[in-house]
Design a protein around this motif. Structure first.
Motif, PDB file in Angstrom:
ATOM      1  N   ILE A 150     -50.451  86.584  68.365  1.00  0.00           N
ATOM      2  CA  ILE A 150     -49.927  88.353  68.222  1.00  0.00           C
ATOM      3  C   ILE A 150     -50.254  88.826  69.764  1.00  0.00           C
ATOM      4  N   PRO A 151     -48.837  89.449  70.154  1.00  0.00           N
ATOM      5  CA  PRO A 151     -48.853  89.893  71.515  1.00  0.00           C
ATOM      6  C   PRO A 151     -50.057  91.187  71.591  1.00  0.00           C
ATOM      7  N   ARG A 152     -50.561  91.180  72.718  1.00  0.00           N
ATOM      8  CA  ARG A 152     -51.725  92.120  72.720  1.00  0.00           C
ATOM      9  C   ARG A 152     -51.156  93.205  73.844  1.00  0.00           C
ATOM     10  N   PRO A 153     -51.637  94.280  73.808  1.00  0.00           N
ATOM     11  CA  PRO A 153     -51.113  95.442  74.830  1.00  0.00           C
ATOM     12  C   PRO A 153     -51.635  94.935  76.178  1.00  0.00           C
ATOM     13  N   ASP A 154     -52.824  94.106  76.262  1.00  0.00           N
ATOM     14  CA  ASP A 154     -53.250  93.773  77.722  1.00  0.00           C
ATOM     15  C   ASP A 154     -52.113  92.943  78.349  1.00  0.00           C
ATOM     16  N   THR A 155     -51.231  92.135  77.713  1.00  0.00           N
ATOM     17  CA  THR A 155     -50.194  91.221  78.187  1.00  0.00           C
ATOM     18  C   THR A 155     -49.291  92.203  78.979  1.00  0.00           C
ATOM     19  N   GLU A 156     -49.064  93.396  78.422  1.00  0.00           N
ATOM     20  CA  GLU A 156     -48.160  94.114  79.094  1.00  0.00           C
ATOM     21  C   GLU A 156     -48.355  94.344  80.630  1.00  0.00           C
ATOM     22  N   GLY A 173     -41.137  72.204  75.097  1.00  0.00           N
ATOM     23  CA  GLY A 173     -41.670  71.082  76.271  1.00  0.00           C
ATOM     24  C   GLY A 173     -43.082  71.786  76.703  1.00  0.00           C
ATOM     25  N   SER A 174     -44.013  70.770  77.473  1.00  0.00           N
ATOM     26  CA  SER A 174     -45.107  71.155  77.827  1.00  0.00           C
ATOM     27  C   SER A 174     -45.249  71.925  79.180  1.00  0.00           C
ATOM     28  N   TRP A 175     -45.364  73.144  79.602  1.00  0.00           N
ATOM     29  CA  TRP A 175     -45.548  73.875  80.650  1.00  0.00           C
ATOM     30  C   TRP A 175     -44.230  73.383  81.526  1.00  0.00           C
ATOM     31  N   PHE A 176     -44.425  72.408  82.626  1.00  0.00           N
ATOM     32  CA  PHE A 176     -43.130  72.169  83.478  1.00  0.00           C
ATOM     33  C   PHE A 176     -42.314  71.281  83.059  1.00  0.00           C
ATOM     34  N   GLU A 177     -42.440  70.584  81.975  1.00  0.00           N
ATOM     35  CA  GLU A 177     -41.289  69.526  81.383  1.00  0.00           C
ATOM     36  C   GLU A 177     -39.985  70.247  81.356  1.00  0.00           C
ATOM     37  N   PRO A 178     -39.828  71.134  80.681  1.00  0.00           N
ATOM     38  CA  PRO A 178     -38.363  71.732  80.436  1.00  0.00           C
ATOM     39  C   PRO A 178     -37.737  72.396  81.526  1.00  0.00           C
ATOM     40  N   LEU A 179     -38.433  72.358  82.852  1.00  0.00           N
ATOM     41  CA  LEU A 179     -37.847  72.904  84.109  1.00  0.00           C
ATOM     42  C   LEU A 179     -37.006  72.104  84.887  1.00  0.00           C
ATOM     43  N   THR A 180     -37.093  70.585  84.541  1.00  0.00           N
ATOM     44  CA  THR A 180     -36.734  69.849  85.400  1.00  0.00           C
ATOM     45  C   THR A 180     -36.892  69.949  86.979  1.00  0.00           C
ATOM     46  N   ASP A 181     -35.801  70.071  87.601  1.00  0.00           N
ATOM     47  CA  ASP A 181     -35.752  70.376  88.946  1.00  0.00           C
ATOM     48  C   ASP A 181     -35.435  71.820  89.347  1.00  0.00           C
ATOM     49  N   GLU A 182     -35.319  72.669  88.505  1.00  0.00           N
ATOM     50  CA  GLU A 182     -35.039  74.035  88.616  1.00  0.00           C
ATOM     51  C   GLU A 182     -36.151  74.617  89.574  1.00  0.00           C
ATOM     52  N   ARG A 183     -35.774  75.676  90.301  1.00  0.00           N
ATOM     53  CA  ARG A 183     -36.742  76.537  91.111  1.00  0.00           C
ATOM     54  C   ARG A 183     -36.500  78.091  90.680  1.00  0.00           C
ATOM     55  N   PHE A 184     -37.507  78.828  90.780  1.00  0.00           N
ATOM     56  CA  PHE A 184     -37.466  80.212  90.213  1.00  0.00           C
ATOM     57  C   PHE A 184     -37.734  81.196  91.133  1.00  0.00           C
ATOM     58  N   ASP A 185     -37.568  82.509  90.891  1.00  0.00           N
ATOM     59  CA  ASP A 185     -38.065  83.665  91.906  1.00  0.00           C
ATOM     60  C   ASP A 185     -39.161  84.090  91.119  1.00  0.00           C
ATOM     61  N   LEU A 186     -39.524  83.837  90.050  1.00  0.00           N
ATOM     62  CA  LEU A 186     -40.812  84.253  89.415  1.00  0.00           C
ATOM     63  C   LEU A 186     -41.319  83.252  88.151  1.00  0.00           C
ATOM     64  N   ILE A 187     -42.428  83.042  88.295  1.00  0.00           N
ATOM     65  CA  ILE A 187     -42.893  82.369  87.041  1.00  0.00           C
ATOM     66  C   ILE A 187     -43.994  83.126  86.460  1.00  0.00           C
ATOM     67  N   VAL A 188     -44.221  83.381  85.222  1.00  0.00           N
ATOM     68  CA  VAL A 188     -45.144  84.082  84.490  1.00  0.00           C
ATOM     69  C   VAL A 188     -45.768  83.059  83.537  1.00  0.00           C
ATOM     70  N   SER A 189     -46.900  83.287  83.050  1.00  0.00           N
ATOM     71  CA  SER A 189     -47.397  82.538  81.827  1.00  0.00           C
ATOM     72  C   SER A 189     -48.964  83.344  81.382  1.00  0.00           C
ATOM     73  N   ASN A 190     -48.840  83.352  79.918  1.00  0.00           N
ATOM     74  CA  ASN A 190     -50.085  83.649  79.259  1.00  0.00           C
ATOM     75  C   ASN A 190     -50.402  82.685  78.768  1.00  0.00           C
ATOM     76  N   PRO A 191     -51.305  81.667  79.277  1.00  0.00           N
ATOM     77  CA  PRO A 191     -51.736  80.383  78.812  1.00  0.00           C
ATOM     78  C   PRO A 191     -52.804  80.238  77.900  1.00  0.00           C
ATOM     79  N   PRO A 192     -53.505  79.621  77.139  1.00  0.00           N
ATOM     80  CA  PRO A 192     -54.603  79.534  76.302  1.00  0.00           C
ATOM     81  C   PRO A 192     -55.745  79.638  77.497  1.00  0.00           C
TER      82      PRO A 192
END
Length: 283
Positions: free
Chosen positions: A97-103, A174-193
């Motif tokens: 369930i999304p929490r306000p803290d994650t905003e 996919g798990s974490w970076f598996e679906p990203l293959t060789d792509e590069r990003f301007d921003l990566i965000v995550s709210n992991p366990p």
């Protein structure tokens, strides 16, 4: 059911509040939300209906929802929806369930990405899609990739994208970076366990997916993997932002520093807790 035995809206609210008081810190609000949902009205419309009698089906449904809430099921799961940022999200036991803290992560991301920026963004472990969809709405020219190891979670996230009419998000399993293959990003965000195994808060969260809450160890394993692995998928000068526990900020900043990130910093949530940290890849 005779008129004499019918329960009015006012009586139903009083009964619901009394039943939920031993198990909820928000018993009155919980009862209002559950009853309003049963009546298919907004909670704000309840006072005007105070003398209205519930029919048998409505009373039965309300009693069932109260019973489930007494067993600890979150109101968001009972309603099937949760507000986050400017979004109305569907939620199920397949997603946290999304929490306000994650905003806080959305606010920080928005500051990094001007609204008209044609940026590439990745949200790792998207769950309901909350972070990815909020960023995509705030930055409509951004191209957001939302990933999750759970296909059930991605199904929820994709449905939320459709319901909120957000088209600049794509989804990959996919798990974490598996679906990203060789792509590069301007921003990566995550709210992991990030909750440690054995944490006393876990029993109260038993209805939410355990894999989205804890790594089964010290709570830092997923953060270690993300901080170390993100470097290969960030453009020069790009940022990694992660949410973490209120007492993990120093440890997470150390992970960033050890991995060679620059401008490592932590931001506090509305409660004053150190809730999110980030760092920048060198140019």
């Amino acid at each position: 059911m005779s008129e004499a035995t019918r329960m009015t809206v006012a009586e139903a609210l009083a009964s619901g509040k009394a039943r939920l008081a031993p198990c909820s810190d928000s018993a009155r609000l919980d009862a209002e939300w559950l009853l309003a949902d049963v009546l298919a009205i907004s909670p704000g419309a309840l006072p005007a209906r105070s003398r209205q009698a519930l029919d048998e089906a409505q009373r039965t449904r309300y009693e069932q929802q109260l019973a489930r809430r007494e067993q600890g099921e979150p109101v968001a799961y009972l309603l099937g929806t949760q507000g986050f940022w400017t979004l109305d999200l569907q939620v199920s036991p397949a997603v946290l369930i999304p929490r306000p803290d994650t905003e806080l992560l959305v606010e920080w991301s928005r500051a990094m990405l001007p609204p008209k920026a044609e940026a590439e963004v990745a949200d790792l472990g998207t769950g309901s899609g909350a972070i990815a969809l909020a960023i995509a709405r705030e930055c409509p020219k951004a191209r957001v990739l939302a990933t999750d190891v759970s296909q059930a979670a991605l199904d929820v996230a994709e449905r939320n994208a459709r319901l909120n009419h957000i088209a600049n998000v794509r989804f990959a399993q996919g798990s974490w970076f598996e679906p990203l293959t060789d792509e590069r990003f301007d921003l990566i965000v995550s709210n992991p366990p990030y909750i440690a195994a054995g944490d006393p808060h876990l029993p109260a969260l038993r209805h939410e997916p355990l894999s989205a809450l804890t790594d089964g160890a010290d709570g830092l394993n997923c953060l270690r993997e993300i901080v170390a692995g993100a470097r290969a998928h960030l453009k020069p000068g790009a940022w990694l932002l992660v949410e973490h526990g209120y007492d993990q900020a120093a440890a997470v900043r150390e992970l960033f520093a050890q991995a060679g990130y620059l401008d490592v910093q932590t931001r506090r949530d509305l409660g004053g807790n150190e809730r999110a940290s980030g760092g920048r890849l060198g140019a």
